[in-house]
Scaffold this motif. Sequence first.
Motif, mmCIF file in Angstrom:
data_model
loop_
_atom_site.group_PDB
_atom_site.id
_atom_site.type_symbol
_atom_site.label_atom_id
_atom_site.label_comp_id
_atom_site.label_asym_id
_atom_site.label_seq_id
_atom_site.Cartn_x
_atom_site.Cartn_y
_atom_site.Cartn_z
ATOM 1 N N UNK A 154 0.829 -1.203 0.000
ATOM 2 C CA UNK A 154 0.000 0.000 0.000
ATOM 3 C C UNK A 154 0.868 1.260 0.000
ATOM 4 N N UNK A 155 1.971 1.224 0.728
ATOM 5 C CA UNK A 155 2.902 2.359 0.690
ATOM 6 C C UNK A 155 3.479 2.540 -0.712
ATOM 7 N N UNK A 156 3.778 1.423 -1.363
ATOM 8 C CA UNK A 156 4.308 1.483 -2.730
ATOM 9 C C UNK A 156 3.295 2.128 -3.668
ATOM 10 N N UNK A 157 2.024 1.781 -3.516
ATOM 11 C CA UNK A 157 0.978 2.364 -4.357
ATOM 12 C C UNK A 157 0.838 3.857 -4.085
ATOM 13 N N UNK A 158 1.001 4.266 -2.828
ATOM 14 C CA UNK A 158 0.941 5.689 -2.496
ATOM 15 C C UNK A 158 2.088 6.433 -3.167
ATOM 16 N N UNK A 159 3.281 5.833 -3.163
ATOM 17 C CA UNK A 159 4.441 6.461 -3.808
ATOM 18 C C UNK A 159 4.246 6.600 -5.311
ATOM 19 N N UNK A 160 3.490 5.684 -5.904
ATOM 20 C CA UNK A 160 3.302 5.672 -7.355
ATOM 21 C C UNK A 160 2.302 6.716 -7.840
ATOM 22 N N UNK A 161 1.553 7.318 -6.925
ATOM 23 C CA UNK A 161 0.577 8.320 -7.332
ATOM 24 C C UNK A 161 1.284 9.529 -7.928
ATOM 25 N N UNK A 162 0.711 10.083 -8.961
ATOM 26 C CA UNK A 162 1.351 11.188 -9.693
ATOM 27 C C UNK A 162 1.665 12.374 -8.793
ATOM 28 N N UNK A 163 0.780 12.681 -7.865
ATOM 29 C CA UNK A 163 0.990 13.833 -6.983
ATOM 30 C C UNK A 163 2.156 13.632 -6.024
ATOM 31 N N UNK A 164 2.600 12.392 -5.869
ATOM 32 C CA UNK A 164 3.649 12.094 -4.889
ATOM 33 C C UNK A 164 5.003 11.804 -5.532
ATOM 34 N N UNK A 165 5.179 12.233 -6.761
ATOM 35 C CA UNK A 165 6.406 11.925 -7.492
ATOM 36 C C UNK A 165 7.663 12.389 -6.764
ATOM 37 N N UNK A 166 7.609 13.556 -6.133
ATOM 38 C CA UNK A 166 8.801 14.079 -5.450
ATOM 39 C C UNK A 166 9.045 13.423 -4.099
ATOM 40 N N UNK A 167 8.099 12.570 -3.655
ATOM 41 C CA UNK A 167 8.225 11.961 -2.335
ATOM 42 C C UNK A 167 8.506 10.461 -2.410
ATOM 43 N N UNK A 168 9.038 10.000 -3.523
ATOM 44 C CA UNK A 168 9.221 8.557 -3.689
ATOM 45 C C UNK A 168 10.140 7.948 -2.638
ATOM 46 N N UNK A 169 11.099 8.710 -2.165
ATOM 47 C CA UNK A 169 11.990 8.192 -1.128
ATOM 48 C C UNK A 169 11.426 8.456 0.262
ATOM 49 N N UNK A 170 10.753 9.579 0.424
ATOM 50 C CA UNK A 170 10.239 9.968 1.742
ATOM 51 C C UNK A 170 9.081 9.093 2.192
ATOM 52 N N UNK A 171 8.311 8.540 1.241
ATOM 53 C CA UNK A 171 7.119 7.774 1.611
ATOM 54 C C UNK A 171 7.429 6.286 1.772
ATOM 55 N N UNK A 172 8.383 6.001 2.653
ATOM 56 C CA UNK A 172 8.666 4.641 3.096
ATOM 57 C C UNK A 172 8.469 4.623 4.602
ATOM 58 N N UNK A 173 8.303 3.446 5.172
ATOM 59 C CA UNK A 173 8.056 3.362 6.615
ATOM 60 C C UNK A 173 9.173 4.049 7.408
ATOM 61 N N UNK A 174 10.403 3.849 6.986
ATOM 62 C CA UNK A 174 11.552 4.425 7.676
ATOM 63 C C UNK A 174 11.521 5.940 7.680
ATOM 64 N N UNK A 175 11.301 6.535 6.516
ATOM 65 C CA UNK A 175 11.415 7.983 6.403
ATOM 66 C C UNK A 175 10.147 8.715 6.841
ATOM 67 N N UNK A 176 8.996 8.066 6.779
ATOM 68 C CA UNK A 176 7.799 8.690 7.347
ATOM 69 C C UNK A 176 7.967 8.811 8.854
ATOM 70 N N UNK A 177 8.469 7.741 9.489
ATOM 71 C CA UNK A 177 8.668 7.786 10.932
ATOM 72 C C UNK A 177 9.734 8.820 11.299
ATOM 73 N N UNK A 178 10.813 8.868 10.542
ATOM 74 C CA UNK A 178 11.849 9.868 10.819
ATOM 75 C C UNK A 178 11.311 11.289 10.649
ATOM 76 N N UNK A 179 10.417 11.477 9.691
ATOM 77 C CA UNK A 179 9.811 12.795 9.493
ATOM 78 C C UNK A 179 9.000 13.202 10.721
ATOM 79 N N UNK A 180 8.298 12.227 11.312
ATOM 80 C CA UNK A 180 7.575 12.502 12.542
ATOM 81 C C UNK A 180 8.515 12.851 13.685
ATOM 82 N N UNK A 181 9.653 12.182 13.754
ATOM 83 C CA UNK A 181 10.661 12.470 14.773
ATOM 84 C C UNK A 181 11.208 13.881 14.602
ATOM 85 N N UNK A 182 11.407 14.274 13.349
ATOM 86 C CA UNK A 182 11.918 15.622 13.067
ATOM 87 C C UNK A 182 10.918 16.677 13.517
#
Length: 337
Positions: free
Chosen positions: A248-276
């Motif tokens: 499901x995360x992969x499908x979210x990354x594939x959405x056209x509106x999320x093209x610039x977030x392909x690396x950020x929208x992984x479990x690791x980096x979403x959680x790190x973003x919350x930490x930030x």
Amino acid sequence: MVMYVFNIEKKSIYLEQFENQDTKEVYTRLFRKSFETEESMQKDLYNFDDSEFENFFLNTLKPKTKESARTYCNVLSAYVQWAIDNKYSNHLINPIKRRQAYFYEFVQNDNKMYISLEEKDAIISTLINKQDSFIVEALWNGIEGSQVHEITNMRIDDLNLTENTITIRNNEGAKKRVVKVDKESNLIELAILANREQVYYKMNGTVDYSDNLKEYVELSSSKYILKGAKLNQENGGEKVSRYTVYNRLEKIRMLEDNEEYTKALTSKYIMRSGMIYMALRLYERDGELGRNQIEKICAKYNMKYKWSLRDFLNVDILSELYPSEMKRIQAKIATEE
């Protein structure tokens, strides 16, 4: 001493002078990273010349922020200076002393790794399926566990609306800890809505469909927040696997509106973003972002403190993601001083 350290005898002598375990950890991590480069050249770091240090920064260390580049430079410079002082190095003058600014040009930030609170909320607002929205919000709030089992194991009766808390379960499904949800987060609301969903729209409702291909799948009733497809009347309601979350995360990354977030929208980096984001709030409250603040973040996100967390929990990253807020906060700090 760890394995895979070049010139282990000299490096062991260097590490023995430090009583602080965090400091030892910083150098040990660096020496592990430098092993292959030193081994291929048959040369210790303390004998690297300018071009060899540049290559090491560019192709091995690959700092993602100025803070990381500055830390690497300071750590390397201290090690080289020690080697010069003890006549281990061939250098008479330290080639990287006070050259932090020069190494900033090797910072590699070609793909957005982290998202701000505003970006996270904007991404969630575009998601049709609350099942997907819940995954993003849960990770942002530090609910993950090994192979995302904290998400897949969450049940509807784990939610406490009165106390605004969620009971987190371990791999076996046993209760492990209770998490207090921030007042500004709608995680519990999203969890309830996700559990109530009866259909899941493929590709966020953008998939082409025909008489033979539905644009959605029916979801089974379940005590779990995340639900799988309804296969038949007898079966259904089981816990989904970790692959459901990853897919499901992969499908979210594939959405056209999320093209610039392909690396950020992984479990690791979403959680790190919350930490930030939590780091931003603590920096605003305390006027600093040091070990005490990072340990508070670790407590919420259920992890042990490590020096490497400073690679992304630092003022440079805060300023990059929250420029206007950081200007306001730093102006306030300067006034109070």
